[in-house]
Design a protein around this motif. Structure first.
Motif, PDB file in Angstrom:
ATOM      1  N   ARG A   5       0.891  -1.157  -0.040  1.00 32.37           N
ATOM      2  CA  ARG A   5       0.144   0.086  -0.085  1.00 32.37           C
ATOM      3  C   ARG A   5       0.885   1.262  -0.039  1.00 32.37           C
ATOM      4  NH1 ARG A   5      -4.900   0.568   3.745  1.00 32.37           N
ATOM      5  NH2 ARG A   5      -5.592   2.007   1.933  1.00 32.37           N
ATOM      6  N   LYS A   8       2.269   1.838  -3.383  1.00 31.91           N
ATOM      7  CA  LYS A   8       1.137   2.384  -4.321  1.00 31.91           C
ATOM      8  C   LYS A   8       0.813   3.692  -4.032  1.00 31.91           C
ATOM      9  CE  LYS A   8      -1.836  -1.930  -5.186  1.00 31.91           C
ATOM     10  NZ  LYS A   8      -2.799  -2.583  -4.804  1.00 31.91           N
ATOM     11  N   TYR A   9       0.822   4.313  -2.817  1.00 36.11           N
ATOM     12  CA  TYR A   9       0.834   5.631  -2.475  1.00 36.11           C
ATOM     13  C   TYR A   9       1.699   6.486  -2.998  1.00 36.11           C
ATOM     14  CZ  TYR A   9      -0.084   9.582   0.572  1.00 36.11           C
ATOM     15  OH  TYR A   9      -0.250  10.947   1.321  1.00 36.11           O
ATOM     16  N   LEU A  12       1.381   6.827  -6.743  1.00 36.98           N
ATOM     17  CA  LEU A  12       0.144   7.765  -6.693  1.00 36.98           C
ATOM     18  C   LEU A  12       0.978   9.260  -6.748  1.00 36.98           C
ATOM     19  CD1 LEU A  12      -2.780   8.373  -7.105  1.00 36.98           C
ATOM     20  CD2 LEU A  12      -2.729   8.506  -4.702  1.00 36.98           C
ATOM     21  N   LEU A 171      -4.445   7.066   3.589  1.00 37.42           N
ATOM     22  CA  LEU A 171      -4.599   6.232   2.469  1.00 37.42           C
ATOM     23  C   LEU A 171      -5.862   5.954   2.144  1.00 37.42           C
ATOM     24  CD1 LEU A 171      -1.764   3.590   3.141  1.00 37.42           C
ATOM     25  CD2 LEU A 171      -1.497   5.594   2.161  1.00 37.42           C
ATOM     26  N   SER A 174      -7.063   9.064   0.372  1.00 36.98           N
ATOM     27  CA  SER A 174      -6.210   9.434  -0.694  1.00 36.98           C
ATOM     28  C   SER A 174      -6.781   8.132  -1.932  1.00 36.98           C
ATOM     29  CB  SER A 174      -4.894   9.392  -0.567  1.00 36.98           C
ATOM     30  OG  SER A 174      -4.655  10.170   0.553  1.00 36.98           O
ATOM     31  N   ARG A 175      -7.695   7.426  -1.756  1.00 32.54           N
ATOM     32  CA  ARG A 175      -8.125   6.429  -2.677  1.00 32.54           C
ATOM     33  C   ARG A 175      -6.886   5.550  -2.984  1.00 32.54           C
ATOM     34  NH1 ARG A 175     -11.496  10.715  -3.657  1.00 32.54           N
ATOM     35  NH2 ARG A 175     -13.780   9.951  -4.245  1.00 32.54           N
ATOM     36  N   VAL A 176      -6.303   4.897  -1.846  1.00 32.56           N
ATOM     37  CA  VAL A 176      -4.986   4.072  -2.050  1.00 32.56           C
ATOM     38  C   VAL A 176      -5.813   2.857  -2.042  1.00 32.56           C
ATOM     39  CG1 VAL A 176      -2.644   3.267  -1.629  1.00 32.56           C
ATOM     40  CG2 VAL A 176      -3.377   5.620  -1.669  1.00 32.56           C
ATOM     41  N   ASP A 177      -6.028   2.162  -2.986  1.00 35.22           N
ATOM     42  CA  ASP A 177      -6.691   0.619  -3.061  1.00 35.22           C
ATOM     43  C   ASP A 177      -6.100  -0.019  -3.931  1.00 35.22           C
ATOM     44  OD1 ASP A 177      -8.621  -1.254  -2.348  1.00 35.22           O
ATOM     45  OD2 ASP A 177     -10.297  -0.055  -2.362  1.00 35.22           O
ATOM     46  N   PRO A 180      -5.061   2.774  -7.251  1.00 32.47           N
ATOM     47  CA  PRO A 180      -5.066   4.150  -6.996  1.00 32.47           C
ATOM     48  C   PRO A 180      -5.277   5.153  -8.188  1.00 32.47           C
ATOM     49  CG  PRO A 180      -3.080   3.575  -6.170  1.00 32.47           C
ATOM     50  CD  PRO A 180      -3.820   2.209  -6.482  1.00 32.47           C
ATOM     51  N   ALA A 183      -8.456   4.850  -9.987  1.00 29.93           N
ATOM     52  CA  ALA A 183      -9.340   5.604  -9.028  1.00 29.93           C
ATOM     53  C   ALA A 183      -9.377   6.888  -9.365  1.00 29.93           C
ATOM     54  CB  ALA A 183      -9.103   5.122  -7.755  1.00 29.93           C
ATOM     55  N   TRP A 184      -8.311   7.622  -9.229  1.00 30.99           N
ATOM     56  CA  TRP A 184      -8.043   9.071  -9.453  1.00 30.99           C
ATOM     57  C   TRP A 184      -8.401   9.509 -10.854  1.00 30.99           C
ATOM     58  CZ3 TRP A 184      -7.230  13.344  -6.265  1.00 30.99           C
ATOM     59  CH2 TRP A 184      -7.217  12.897  -5.113  1.00 30.99           C
TER      60      TRP A 184
END
Length: 408
Positions: A5, A8-9, A12, A171, A174-177, A180, A183-184
């Motif tokens: 995760r 991924k952040y 992003l 997270l 910030s839509r970290v799934d 991301p 999602a953004w």
């Protein structure tokens, strides 16, 4: 927090936040709280093609000591090396990432008047370079947990558990799934759609009403446009997201045209001081009254920083069902709290909210009604019964928000 995760952040922030391109330089401003994550972000920048990544470490206790022991004269100085750094940033259009983890109470008890005077003295020397950077570089503000900040939010937890909990909320907001970046992409499309609807009305003004005492009208710029999370650089047309998270649809109103009372619905963390239970009165577009239960002096100094500090530079629309608000958490951090509900901001407006700004100078944008100031300070005014009505030139009234949520 899992490595996956956090990876991924970091991706992003570099790909959607800054959208770093090959050969670009990057500056990262951050505290000492999450060095491993900062290292990961640096790696992502280089993998994206960055030619140079500079990390500017800060530590609020050290900053505080400077404010306490340095004279006003030395705090006001702009050294030649600093000028050269700003000049280089403007010439090279250096990408800028701020990873905020500051203690909301970190500057409590310091001399706010000395800090304000020092900032006012420095501003004229730095303004030309800030103007040169305006809309010409990629920047992003995001957050990582600091122990003091995390325990301010979760005082019943141990420092380690509080940091872990805050990571989870950062997270999530910030839509970290799973993906991301995708999602953004969808989120930006949805916000852009709302902007198009608002811009089609060409509102003359917007009226705010709430049972807490907010009774306020703000006039919009005749050339104004509503914008949302992402924006493009002027010269290179690179798309980036300046704030992660971001839930707002916003515009810069017509400078100098606002009337009525505005009541804040969340505390404001300003220069390390927490301002609580406050409201403002506007007459002829400027603040004429300021009231706060705590740190009213800091609020008064804020709106006196310069000529434009008492006028509005932004109005932003955020529904109460935003992911940030659904956490039920008061973050004591403007980046998050402003994305929990509608807010307005004192100070500097956004040139990109003017139709045709691409062909205008900074001075021309100011003459067209975009407010100019050394500050830009957001405070939250959203509430469960806030209603906002858009009024067109011919008097047509259109509900925009009903009870804190979008009317369309």
């Amino acid at each position: 927090m899992t490595e996956d995760r956090l990876d991924k952040y970091a991706t992003l922030l570099v790909t959607c936040g800054l959208n770093v391109k090959s050969g670009q330089e990057v500056i990262i401003q951050c505290g000492l709280d999450q060095p491993d994550f900062v290292t990961l972000v640096v790696r992502k920048c280089y993998e994206a093609g960055a030619s140079r990544v500079t990390v500017k470490w800060e530590h609020m206790p050290v900053t505080r000591l400077g404010y306490e022991y340095r004279s006003l004269e030395t705090l006001s100085e702009v050294l030649p090396a600093e000028i050269e750094e700003w000049k280089r940033r403007a010439e090279k259009h250096v990408c800028y990432l701020w990873l905020d983890s500051d203690d909301p109470d970190g500057l409590g008890g310091t001399d706010s008047e000395k800090i304000a005077k020092a900032n006012m003295a420095r501003y004229p020397f730095l303004k030309p370079y800030r103007d040169a950077l305006e809309n010409n570089y990629q920047w992003c503000i995001a957050s990582v947990p600091g122990k003091a900040w995390a325990q301010k939010i979760f005082p019943a937890l141990t420092p380690e558990d509080a940091v872990e909990k805050l990571w989870e909320y950062i997270l999530m907001c910030s839509r970290v799934d799973d993906d991301p970046v995708e999602a953004w992409r969808k989120h930006n499309e949805e916000m852009d759609s709302r902007c198009r609807k608002l811009n089609a009305y060409r509102f003359d003004r917007m009226e705010y009403r709430s049972s807490n005492g907010t009774d306020f009208t703000v006039w919009l710029n005749p050339r104004g446009l509503f914008s949302s999370g992402g924006e493009y650089t002027l010269d290179t047309h690179i798309y980036f997201n300046p704030n992660i998270p971001s839930e707002e649809v916003f515009t810069s109103p017509l400078s100098g045209k606002a009337e009525g009372k505005v009541v804040a619905t969340k505390p404001l963390s300003y220069q390390g001081k927490l301002i609580e239970d406050f409201w403002f009165m506007f007459r002829d577009g400027k603040v004429t009254e300021v009231h706060a239960r705590t740190n009213q002096d800091a609020l008064e100094k804020m709106v006196q920083m310069d000529e434009g500090a008492s006028r509005l530079g932004e109005i932003a629309l955020i529904a109460l069902d935003s992911p940030v608000n659904l956490t039920g958490v008061l973050f004591y951090n403007t980046l998050f709290d402003e994305n929990a509900s509608c807010h307005i901001a004192f100070g500097r407006g956004f040139n990109e909210c003017l139709d045709g700004y691409e062909d205008m100078t900074v001075e021309e944008c100011e003459k067209a009604g975009v407010n100019s100031s050394m500050i830009h300070t957001d405070f939250m005014i959203g509430s469960p019964d806030l209603c906002i009505t858009g009024v067109t030139k011919d008097g047509t009234r259109v509900p925009v928000f009903i009870n804190g949520r979008w009317a369309f």
